[in-house]
Scaffold this active site. Structure first.
Site, short mmCIF file in Angstrom:
data_model
loop_
_atom_site.label_atom_id
_atom_site.label_comp_id
_atom_site.label_asym_id
_atom_site.label_seq_id
_atom_site.Cartn_x
_atom_site.Cartn_y
_atom_site.Cartn_z
N ASP A 1 24.93 -16.92 38.26
CA ASP A 1 26.13 -16.60 37.51
C ASP A 1 25.97 -15.18 36.97
O ASP A 1 25.07 -14.44 37.37
CB ASP A 1 26.41 -17.63 36.42
CG ASP A 1 25.37 -17.64 35.30
OD1 ASP A 1 24.46 -16.77 35.29
OD2 ASP A 1 25.45 -18.53 34.43
N ARG B 1 32.98 -23.56 26.59
CA ARG B 1 32.45 -22.24 26.26
C ARG B 1 33.52 -21.18 26.49
O ARG B 1 33.84 -20.85 27.63
CB ARG B 1 31.20 -21.91 27.08
CG ARG B 1 30.70 -20.48 26.81
CD ARG B 1 29.26 -20.24 27.22
NE ARG B 1 29.05 -20.20 28.65
CZ ARG B 1 27.92 -19.77 29.24
NH1 ARG B 1 26.90 -19.36 28.48
NH2 ARG B 1 27.79 -19.79 30.54
#
Length: 546
Positions: free
Chosen positions: A451, A169
């Site tokens: 996160d 990613r």
């Protein structure tokens, strides 16, 4: 001395260790970075400006809706996405995490079908983190990765060949990489991450039986997916690789993207490997995009579940859309982590994981995400029992009909704003931002793996509540003064817990300063990562600082 790129027009401002120069920032690779920048950066910037203009329209009351200009694409039943690439037919459990070396090895060995190595939400993009992460990706693809811990423990990838398929990613289109200039202009973090991973690993990944695979984050328009497709085509042509070798899964993690799911798949057709329910960023996006309208006020983060109307509608539409077009519909992240020394709390947390994964597989998802290796076994048990085949593409969900009103139905039955919820949001935001400023993008906080996405929800809720003077379940009005007082109290609490030495060595006060400007209902940064990024930019030549 500043690093010499040996490529005309390319300036490297960050510190480059010898191994990064030889393994990542080679002249040939930097030349490829420059080609992508010169070809696509103007389009990227124009698309980011379109986001700004669309936000202005939403602020004026023009809410998101399905696009009339792309109705023909949605109505055409004939077209399909690509067939699954090698190693992607069965994605029942995907593990995700940052690109640090030990994590990469543990994830590859975890028993998950795939591993999404994350340069975005779980990675604080220091130049060191990004370059070391790219070295780790190269060593993983070339199957030579190993790690020796400070205590002498050795980590190696499995020798039986049963390692997870690697998916990378890159950062979202909105993020820059300020340590690299091309023709004097800061480059895109997305293009930097993609270019260097692809250039060094694409051919080797095909050689070992998979391919260059990607997750694409934070997109808000099918035109942004089209840009990625153009990047893929140029990249494959550049190295002499057949078009369609790349596969990419789009994270549907913005409210705007929810109205363009079919268009995303269409734009990436021969490169598409489906869509993913990026649930936490999706909640953040709903708050962010609709933040000026009090009708969309949300309660405590803990009350916003996958059965909340707008979340349930989004999931059902995603599964129907993907299966209609023959691509995977991936489920969301389980943020829970094992809780040591508290058996009851751990049992409760793992029960939540089981229930979440059971809901996903029964809804028709083809796979799911976990953040911790210990959760792989739990998710596998659920999906193995209820999905004996590699995927559920045969389940069409023709019974599903989702309207724009459904996607915008943010009413949460029984939801409340509580003092505990406020304090939890302040605490999570503060602790995550402090860790990010230290270079850690994935942090265990209050028994959850947090996160950037969950920190974004937390600070955005605080902003929204202050903006609209929301009331708590006890009748207290949430004002900027109230939230700043809570922030002071949470900082004092952390100071006592940490002790003077640790507190002074931390980035708490730096994080507090940034957070204080984000919870008053006035100033609002588009992304925390953009807000904080300048603080972690370090130039090798201080005279080059912009």
């Amino acid at each position: 001395m500043p690093f010499d790129s040996k490529v005309p027009g390319v300036t490297v401002l960050g510190k480059v260790k010898p191994e990064y120069a030889s393994e990542v920032l080679t002249p040939e690779a930097l030349r490829f970075v420059a080609v992508l920048h010169r070809t696509f950066n103007a389009t990227r910037k124009a698309l980011l400006q379109k986001r700004v203009l669309r936000q202005q329209q939403i602020d004026q009351g023009i809410l998101p809706d399905f696009l009339p200009e792309t109705k023909a694409i949605r109505d055409d039943v004939a077209w399909r996405g690509a067939i699954p690439g090698p190693g992607l037919a069965d994605r029942r459990v995907e593990i995700t995490g940052p690109v640090d070396r030990k994590m990469v090895i543990n994830a590859l060995n975890s028993g998950a079908a795939t591993f999404m190595a994350d340069f975005e939400d779980s990675n604080a993009p220091t130049f060191e983190n990004n370059l070391s992460g790219l070295v780790n990706m190269k060593d993983a693809i070339h199957q030579r990765i190993s790690y020796t811990a400070p205590n002498g423990k050795q980590y190696n990838i499995r020798k039986d060949g049963k390692i997870a398929t690697l998916i990378v990613r890159p950062r979202g289109w909105h993020l820059d990489e300020k340590h690299i200039l091309v023709d004097g202009e800061v480059i895109s973090g997305s293009l930097f991450d993609f270019a260097l991973y692809f250039f060094h690993n694409a051919k080797k990944s095909v050689e070992i039986g998979i391919g260059p695979y990607f997750y694409l984050p934070k997109m808000e328009s099918h035109l942004e997916a089209r840009l990625w497709n153009d990047v893929f085509n140029l990249a494959q042509d550049y190295i002499g690789m057949p078009r369609g070798t790349i596969r990419a899964t789009c994270l549907i993690e913005t409210i705007m993207a929810a109205f363009e799911m079919e268009e995303f798949i269409y734009e990436l057709r021969e490169h598409s490997s489906g869509l993913n329910c990026g649930r936490w960023d999706y909640i953040f996006s709903v708050i962010k995009k609709l933040r000026q309208d009090p009708k969309f006020l949300l309660p405590d983060r803990s009350d916003v579940s996958m059965t909340t109307p707008f979340m349930d509608a989004y999931v059902r539409l995603l599964i129907k859309t993907c299966h209609k077009r023959g691509v995977h519909a991936m489920g969301g992240m389980a943020a829970q982590i094992p809780i040591k020394n508290d058996e009851a709390a751990n049992t409760a947390a793992m029960t939540k994981v089981r229930n979440d994964k059971l809901r996903e597989v029964k809804a028709g998802h083809d796979g799911t995400w976990v953040a911790h290796p210990d959760l792989v076994k739990i998710a596998l048990e659920i999906f193995n029992e209820h999905m004996p085949e590699p995927n559920q593409l045969r389940i069409r969900r023709d019974d599903v009909h989702v309207t724009a009103k459904d996607l915008l139905n943010t009413q949460v039955k029984g939801g409340k704003i509580t003092e505990n919820g406020i304090r939890a949001n302040v605490s999570v935001s503060l602790m995550y931002m402090e860790a990010w400023l230290r270079g850690a993008g994935c942090v265990p906080i209050h028994n959850l793996m947090e996160d950037a996405a969950t920190a974004e929800i937390s600070r955005s809720q605080l902003w929204q509540w202050a903006r609209h003077n929301a009331k708590t379940d006890k009748g207290v009005t949430v004002t900027s003064h109230y939230l700043l007082k809570v922030l002071d109290e949470e900082v004092d609490k952390l100071a006592k817990e940490m002790g003077d030495q640790r507190f002074k060595a931390s980035k708490i006060l730096q994080a507090k300063k940034h957070l204080a400007g984000q919870i008053t209902g006035k100033d609002y940064a588009d992304f925390l990562t953009s807000l904080l990024y300048e603080d972690i930019v370090v130039y090798e030549d201080t005279k080059a600082r912009m």
